[in-house]
Write a protein that holds these residues in place. Structure first.
Motif, PDB file in Angstrom:
ATOM      1  N   LYS A 257       2.391   1.532  -3.226  1.00 30.51           N
ATOM      2  CA  LYS A 257       1.763   2.037  -4.381  1.00 30.51           C
ATOM      3  C   LYS A 257       1.029   3.767  -3.997  1.00 30.51           C
ATOM      4  O   LYS A 257       0.766   4.573  -5.328  1.00 30.51           O
ATOM      5  N   VAL A 258       1.091   3.625  -2.436  1.00 32.59           N
ATOM      6  CA  VAL A 258       0.718   5.357  -2.535  1.00 32.59           C
ATOM      7  C   VAL A 258       1.929   6.291  -3.151  1.00 32.59           C
ATOM      8  O   VAL A 258       2.166   7.366  -3.796  1.00 32.59           O
TER       9      VAL A 258
ATOM     10  N   ILE B 154       0.578  -1.474  -0.172  1.00 36.25           N
ATOM     11  CA  ILE B 154       0.068   0.475  -0.082  1.00 36.25           C
ATOM     12  C   ILE B 154       1.143   0.992   0.195  1.00 36.25           C
ATOM     13  O   ILE B 154       0.512   2.241  -0.755  1.00 36.25           O
ATOM     14  N   ALA B 155       1.709   1.589   1.026  1.00 36.74           N
ATOM     15  CA  ALA B 155       2.685   2.398   0.718  1.00 36.74           C
ATOM     16  C   ALA B 155       4.152   2.732  -0.661  1.00 36.74           C
ATOM     17  O   ALA B 155       3.393   3.721  -0.877  1.00 36.74           O
TER      18      ALA B 155
ATOM     19  N   TYR C  65       1.932   6.612  -6.937  1.00 35.56           N
ATOM     20  CA  TYR C  65       0.293   7.211  -7.284  1.00 35.56           C
ATOM     21  C   TYR C  65       1.278   9.386  -7.253  1.00 35.56           C
ATOM     22  O   TYR C  65       1.174   9.659  -7.911  1.00 35.56           O
ATOM     23  N   ARG C  66       1.936   8.815  -6.019  1.00 34.56           N
ATOM     24  CA  ARG C  66       2.407  11.124  -5.534  1.00 34.56           C
ATOM     25  C   ARG C  66       3.432  11.036  -6.846  1.00 34.56           C
ATOM     26  O   ARG C  66       3.214  12.238  -7.163  1.00 34.56           O
TER      27      ARG C  66
END
Length: 129
Positions: free
Chosen positions: A22-23, A19-20, A26-27
């Motif tokens: 992907k975040v 999850i980290a 994405y940023r």
């Protein structure tokens, strides 16, 4: 600590890591909504669409005017992308996941790249062709 607890903690750590990642990914990449992208494509001749889905997915449906290089072939033949070196390459896939990875890879290779949020699914939901 028994083996079940070790397994659960390892699994949780992997999920948090995923999850980290992907975040952060994405940023690190510019993301367009379907409406923003449609407007950009009308106005900006230096923007191109790249479909990174599989050939079978591409046969089923695609966004008009896009070109196709599957994600797994993206870095295998860099000559194909050189003609777009001075353009913004906006990647899309089915849901926006693979295209996010593709846009990140292209950015690392020195290309100006972006991602279509929600992929072709959101594009179709927005009534775009």
């Amino acid at each position: 600590m028994d083996s079940t607890q070790i397994f659960i903690y390892t699994l949780l750590a992997l999920i948090v890591f995923y999850i980290a990642r992907k975040v952060l990914l994405y940023r690190s990449v510019k993301n367009y909504s379907p409406a923003e992208l449609a407007e950009k494509l009308k106005k900006d001749k230096n923007a191109v669409l790249l479909d990174v889905r599989t050939p079978m997915e591409r046969k089923q449906d695609y966004i008009r005017g896009s070109f196709h290089i599957p994600l797994y072939d993206l870095t295998a033949n860099p000559k194909e992308l050189l003609k777009f070196k001075d353009k913004e390459i906006i990647c899309y896939c089915r849901t926006g996941n693979r295209s996010l990875t593709a846009a990140s890879k292209l950015s690392k290779l020195g290309y100006n790249s972006a991602n279509l949020k929600g992929g072709i699914i959101y594009w179709k939901k927005a009534g775009l062709k």
